[in-house]
Design a protein around this motif. Structure first.
Motif, PDB file in Angstrom:
ATOM      1  N   HIS A 245       0.854  -1.196   0.000  1.00  0.00           N
ATOM      2  CA  HIS A 245       0.000   0.000   0.000  1.00  0.00           C
ATOM      3  C   HIS A 245       0.892   1.249   0.000  1.00  0.00           C
ATOM      4  O   HIS A 245       1.044   1.912   1.019  1.00  0.00           O
ATOM      5  CB  HIS A 245      -0.919  -0.018   1.219  1.00  0.00           C
ATOM      6  N   LEU A 246       1.510   1.537  -1.147  1.00  0.00           N
ATOM      7  CA  LEU A 246       2.480   2.633  -1.215  1.00  0.00           C
ATOM      8  C   LEU A 246       1.833   3.907  -1.742  1.00  0.00           C
ATOM      9  O   LEU A 246       0.998   3.859  -2.650  1.00  0.00           O
ATOM     10  CB  LEU A 246       3.640   2.244  -2.137  1.00  0.00           C
ATOM     11  N   THR A 247       2.269   5.034  -1.205  1.00  0.00           N
ATOM     12  CA  THR A 247       1.820   6.326  -1.732  1.00  0.00           C
ATOM     13  C   THR A 247       2.697   6.680  -2.945  1.00  0.00           C
ATOM     14  O   THR A 247       3.791   6.133  -3.115  1.00  0.00           O
ATOM     15  CB  THR A 247       1.994   7.431  -0.686  1.00  0.00           C
ATOM     16  N   PRO A 248       2.234   7.636  -3.758  1.00  0.00           N
ATOM     17  CA  PRO A 248       3.078   8.066  -4.895  1.00  0.00           C
ATOM     18  C   PRO A 248       4.453   8.556  -4.434  1.00  0.00           C
ATOM     19  O   PRO A 248       5.465   8.277  -5.077  1.00  0.00           O
ATOM     20  CB  PRO A 248       2.258   9.197  -5.517  1.00  0.00           C
ATOM     21  N   ARG A 249       4.512   9.260  -3.310  1.00  0.00           N
ATOM     22  CA  ARG A 249       5.821   9.732  -2.828  1.00  0.00           C
ATOM     23  C   ARG A 249       6.724   8.546  -2.479  1.00  0.00           C
ATOM     24  O   ARG A 249       7.913   8.525  -2.815  1.00  0.00           O
ATOM     25  CB  ARG A 249       5.679  10.629  -1.585  1.00  0.00           C
ATOM     26  N   GLU A 250       6.154   7.542  -1.828  1.00  0.00           N
ATOM     27  CA  GLU A 250       6.962   6.379  -1.454  1.00  0.00           C
ATOM     28  C   GLU A 250       7.495   5.653  -2.697  1.00  0.00           C
ATOM     29  O   GLU A 250       8.672   5.273  -2.740  1.00  0.00           O
ATOM     30  CB  GLU A 250       6.125   5.428  -0.583  1.00  0.00           C
ATOM     31  N   ARG A 251       6.647   5.486  -3.679  1.00  0.00           N
ATOM     32  CA  ARG A 251       7.102   4.822  -4.914  1.00  0.00           C
ATOM     33  C   ARG A 251       8.260   5.590  -5.547  1.00  0.00           C
ATOM     34  O   ARG A 251       9.261   5.009  -5.951  1.00  0.00           O
ATOM     35  CB  ARG A 251       5.959   4.745  -5.927  1.00  0.00           C
ATOM     36  N   ALA A 252       8.086   6.897  -5.623  1.00  0.00           N
ATOM     37  CA  ALA A 252       9.115   7.721  -6.272  1.00  0.00           C
ATOM     38  C   ALA A 252      10.427   7.654  -5.484  1.00  0.00           C
ATOM     39  O   ALA A 252      11.508   7.519  -6.068  1.00  0.00           O
ATOM     40  CB  ALA A 252       8.625   9.157  -6.396  1.00  0.00           C
ATOM     41  N   ARG A 253      10.348   7.722  -4.167  1.00  0.00           N
ATOM     42  CA  ARG A 253      11.572   7.705  -3.346  1.00  0.00           C
ATOM     43  C   ARG A 253      12.256   6.338  -3.388  1.00  0.00           C
ATOM     44  O   ARG A 253      13.485   6.258  -3.414  1.00  0.00           O
ATOM     45  CB  ARG A 253      11.244   8.087  -1.890  1.00  0.00           C
ATOM     46  N   LEU A 254      11.462   5.275  -3.373  1.00  0.00           N
ATOM     47  CA  LEU A 254      12.041   3.931  -3.451  1.00  0.00           C
ATOM     48  C   LEU A 254      12.828   3.773  -4.749  1.00  0.00           C
ATOM     49  O   LEU A 254      13.941   3.226  -4.760  1.00  0.00           O
ATOM     50  CB  LEU A 254      10.931   2.870  -3.367  1.00  0.00           C
TER      51      LEU A 254
END
Ligand code: GUN
Ligand code: ZN
Length: 420
Positions: A266-275
């Motif tokens: 359950h990732l947010t757009p910010r988390e996806r981008a940072r990962l």
């Protein structure tokens, strides 16, 4: 003496999520623990006339499976009924992990786990241990006596766990450092810095482990990320100052290349981008995600991030990476994506190796790589055999084993060039 194995030798020239393809050869030559050559049988036998030949007929010869996220201490509680993540941890997991205070029990389970993994064709694994340093020793002893490439670390928790399963920020740092110095790089073993997950670590503990990782940048760091929505809400309450779940790690130096996050559903757009930006790896644990009711991983991420595949034993419901590939197929179907069998196989071998930054050592069959191989019978049960009769290509032969296969399909396992 070199060994020449004859069969359907499957390897990968590239990542099938990025347009790369599988290749099929007739023979693989192994010598002194490593793959020497791959190719046509006649050419290989002419080039290596003294090699000892083992003919596996129509069996598939592949790199051994790599289970990139497992909890070996949960071996005995696999298939425990009726709970979701937090209740499941409190009801089944923590009481069982408490028993690992006894080194004899830890040794018993470590050996049992390794033998089960090998029987299922898994030749490498990255495990969580328990809070107890002896549980790390037990795992590494068991892996070392079997010659395996394996990863583990002491699972650190300094809050929201029962008495007896809690350390402190300082003792987590000290114990992890001592274990790292004792084991990292011994034979084929690697230490992994292992905070369990943000709900069971204070910011001070995460910070201490971030410092340890900074001092030992070649190690991996593994933890859990965004597995269930209740867990995410709990993290939000525990870390009100954090932007999101990933930020609880990022803020303490626990996000960069070499970070391996389990689940990440359950990732947010910010988390996806940072990962993606950080070059972190994700590990998909599909039998666990359905068994504990966590949710559906987005395999679309595999085109942007390193993604491995794992059983997550004992949250996962099987020791088998074949069953795990089947579950990955089903989870992706529920999200409208039909994963090709080559993509499933790649995830269980090369993909997991790459997530663990070990693609130069294991996970594929290519000259110079370590000879950890699995030999898979593609007709291991009557149900599978009848489903392969009209197969017109390799993948039509393999897919029934992915969907219906288990340890009965594992004909042989080679570890470091030796048949077990
Ligand atoms: N999150 C924190 N610990 C665990 C665990 O042991 N298993 C799973 N599936 N998720 C976790
Ligand atoms: Zn886990």
């Amino acid at each position: 003496m070199a060994d020449l194995l004859k069969g359907q030798v499957l390897s990968f020239d590239g990542d099938p999520f990025a347009g790369g393809g599988p290749r099929l050869d007739e023979a693989v030559v192994i010598d002194r623990g490593r793959v020497l050559a791959v190719g046509a049988f006649d050419a290989m036998s002419r080039a290596h006339p003294t090699a000892r030949v083992t003919d596996y007929g129509g069996d598939l010869i592949s790199a051994g499976f790599i289970d990139a996220h497992v909890h070996y201490p949960q071996t005995a509680i696999i298939a425990s009924w009726g709970k979701r993540l937090i209740d499941w941890l409190n009801t089944y997991t923590f009481p069982e992990e408490m028993r690992f205070a006894d080194p004899a029990y830890a040794g018993d389970v470590a050996g049992r786990y390794m033998d089960l993994a090998l029987a299922h064709g898994t030749t490498s694994m990255c495990s969580y241990a328990t809070i107890h340093p002896g549980s790390v020793d037990a795992f590494f002893h068991a892996a070392r006596t079997r010659g395996l490439r394996a990863w583990t670390g002491k699972t650190c928790m300094d809050r929201n766990a029962p008495e007896g399963l809690r350390d402190t920020a300082q003792s987590a740092y000290d114990d992890s450092k001592a274990l790292l110095q004792k084991w990292h790089g011994v034979d084929r073993l690697s230490y992994v810095i292992t905070p369990r997950f943000s709900p069971t670590s204070t910011p001070e503990q995460l910070q201490a482990l971030g410092a340890l990782w900074h001092e030992n940048p070649a190690c991996l760091m593994q933890t859990h990320l965004s597995e269930q929505t209740d867990e995410i809400a709990w993290v939000r309450a525990l870390f009100p100052q954090s932007r999101d779940y990933l930020d609880t790690y990022e803020a303490q130096g626990l996000l960069r290349e070499g970070a391996v996050y389990g689940h990440a559903i359950h990732l947010t757009p910010r988390e996806r981008a940072r990962l993606e930006e950080a070059g972190a790896a994700l590990v998909h644990c599909p039998t666990s995600n359905t068994f504990i009711g966590s949710g559906l991983f987005d395999m679309g991420l595999a085109t942007r991030l390193r993604v491995g595949l794992a059983t997550d034993t004992g949250g996962g419901s099987s020791f088998s990476m074949l069953r795990t590939m089947a579950a990955a197929y089903e989870v992706a179907q529920l999200r409208g994506q039909a994963l090709h069998p080559s993509q499933l196989w790649w995830l269980a071998t090369c993909g997991s190796a790459r997530a663990l930054r070990a693609e130069g050592q294991v996970g594929n069959i290519a000259p110079g790589l370590e000879a950890d191989l699995v030999v898979v019978n593609l007709k291991s049960t009557p149900a599978i055999e009848q489903a392969t009769r009209r197969a017109e290509d390799l993948w039509e032969q393999v897919f029934p084993t992915i969907m219906l296969g288990d340890d009965r399909a594992i004909r042989a396992v080679w570890i470091g060039g030796t048949c077990r």
